[in-house]
Design an enzyme around this catalytic site. Structure first.
Site, short mmCIF file in Angstrom:
data_model
loop_
_atom_site.label_atom_id
_atom_site.label_comp_id
_atom_site.label_asym_id
_atom_site.label_seq_id
_atom_site.Cartn_x
_atom_site.Cartn_y
_atom_site.Cartn_z
CE1 TYR A 2 106.80 99.64 19.56
CE2 TYR A 2 108.10 101.10 21.09
CZ TYR A 2 107.54 99.93 20.60
OH TYR A 2 107.21 98.98 21.62
NE ARG B 152 106.25 97.87 27.27
CZ ARG B 152 105.88 98.72 28.14
NH1 ARG B 152 104.81 98.97 28.60
NH2 ARG B 152 106.87 99.67 28.33
CG HIS C 297 109.97 103.62 26.85
ND1 HIS C 297 109.67 103.36 25.61
CD2 HIS C 297 109.52 102.01 27.33
CE1 HIS C 297 109.25 102.08 25.09
NE2 HIS C 297 109.50 101.37 25.89
CG HIS D 118 108.26 92.89 25.30
ND1 HIS D 118 108.17 93.62 26.34
CD2 HIS D 118 108.83 93.53 24.47
CE1 HIS D 118 109.02 94.53 26.40
NE2 HIS D 118 109.41 94.49 25.25
CE LYS E 295 112.48 96.98 32.51
NZ LYS E 295 113.02 97.16 31.41
NE ARG F 179 108.20 97.41 31.06
CZ ARG F 179 108.02 98.86 31.27
NH1 ARG F 179 107.20 99.10 32.17
NH2 ARG F 179 108.76 99.59 30.75
#
Length: 409
Positions: A388, A356, A379, A353, A285, A261
């Site tokens: 995806y 990514r 994630h 993004h 994150k 990110r």
């Protein structure tokens, strides 16, 4: 004209008054940030002007509040000075004095407005209870202030009687005012967070977070990935003979190969690179930390930047600005690196993004399972990676049941 407004050539650098003891420290601080000698000299002159102004009024360093700094700058401007006529020009000096504890920090006085008190409590909630990152807290506070500013009457009464219809109408009204601007992806979760907080603390009688309308961005579609050709063109457009180009190439390559990110690339520190084991520590994150293998080409690009392009600086960050002060990059700076590279390459602009997304789609096209893609993207939940699955039309087609042929009508 007062002596502290005399032209530079009319006097030597003598720092009179209460700030004189900080002159040497300011020189060291600015030199450590990579400022050129002439620039350091300019700022020492400004320190002398500021200290002389305080002394002429019988003030001490403790009296140098934000209001006093504004008054000083206004007087310089009125006296006809051509430089140092804004608080921004004095930011390096004031920043050093504040870090040294010599002058009051900005906004030292306790908030008096009711909205400031509420936002201070809300900030503590976001940091302590929710554990959100500093960047997320900053964005949420900005949106919260904008929403609260639109309420009529005393704040406590307005919140106590806040109807769901006002919440529902806020988002489309805000979108109307921002017509033509890029889509705002933060306003909805920020508003829900504020309304949940207001209800939990008893400021609103109803749980209004559910009244925030669902936006188009929260209806997952296909990921918009940068194309492989565009990524190759962007990497090729980085001038690897210049310091800035070496840095930009290392950033773009890290984003491309490691699916970082933008904020993760900006937060990379020198200590996060374990050259012996070939690993990279990523601060992700929600306070999450992951260890990724450092790919050979990414490591070579980083090493080339560190050895031949990174300026001498005390910053612990891996990637720093190319102009003084050589501090850490902001997330927006990482996005800017990509945008400028896109312009040089002559391809449509895209941000971190979409790079990514490209990494994830590349793995998917190579037949990688969803678990592997989830690990690459780091994630927290695999359902986030499920989007995806829509990209792989070939695999989805294998699962499709043929439609039975019906009688002609």
């Amino acid at each position: 004209m007062n002596s502290f407004f005399l032209p530079r050539q009319a006097r030597r650098i003598v720092v009179p008054g209460p700030l004189g003891v900080f002159a040497d420290g300011l020189r060291r601080d600015l030199a450590g940030q990579g400022y050129a000698l002439d620039t350091v000299t300019d700022h020492v002159h400004r320190l002398a002007d500021l200290s002389g102004w305080l002394a002429g009024r019988g003030l001490s360093a403790a009296d140098l509040t934000e209001e006093a700094a504004w008054q000083f700058v206004a007087e310089r401007r009125a006296a006809g000075c051509r430089t140092g006529t804004s608080t921004r020009a004095f930011a390096p000096v004031l920043g050093y004095l504040r870090r040294a504890g010599a002058v009051p920090p900005p906004g030292r006085a306790a908030p008096v407005a009711e909205v400031d008190v509420l936002l201070a409590d809300y900030q503590s909630y976001l940091e302590a209870e929710r554990g959100l990152s500093a960047g997320t807290v900053r964005h949420y506070l900005r949106y919260a202030r904008a929403f609260l500013a639109g309420l009529a009457g005393p704040l406590g009464q307005a919140l106590a009687g806040l109807p769901a219809g006002q919440v529902t109408g806020y988002v489309p009204e805000r979108a109307r005012r921002r017509e033509g601007a890029p889509q705002d992806l933060v306003v909805l979760p920020a508003l829900r967070s504020l309304l949940r907080y207001l209800h939990v603390t008893g400021r609103t009688g109803l749980p209004l977070a559910g009244a925030v309308p669902a936006g188009r961005s929260w209806k997952p579609g296909l990921p918009r990935a940068a194309s492989a050709d565009d990524l190759r063109a962007v990497l090729a457009a980085c001038d690897r003979q210049s310091a800035g180009g070496r840095r930009d190439y290392a950033i773009v390559l890290a984003l491309t190969r490691l699916a970082l990110r933008g904020g993760e690339a900006a937060r990379l520190r020198l200590a996060d690179v374990d050259w012996r084991s070939g690993e990279l520590r990523i601060a992700g994150k929600g306070g999450r930390t992951d260890i990724l293998p450092l790919r050979a080409d990414v490591g070579e690009a980083m090493a080339d930047y560190l050895l031949h392009a990174r300026p001498a600086t005390m910053s612990p960050n891996l990637f720093v600005a190319v102009k003084a002060p050589f501090g850490a990059l902001a997330v927006s700076s990482v996005t800017g690196v990509l945008w400028w590279a896109c312009e040089r390459a002559g391809v449509p602009r895209f941000g971190p993004h979409r790079v990514r997304h490209a990494a994830a789609c590349g793995l998917l096209a190579a037949g990688a399972p969803m678990e592997e893609i989830s690990q690459l993207l780091r994630h927290a939940q695999q359902r986030t990676t499920a989007i995806y699955a829509k990209v792989d039309q070939a695999r989805l087609a294998e699962l499709a049941v043929p439609c039975p042929e019906g009688a002609a009508r």
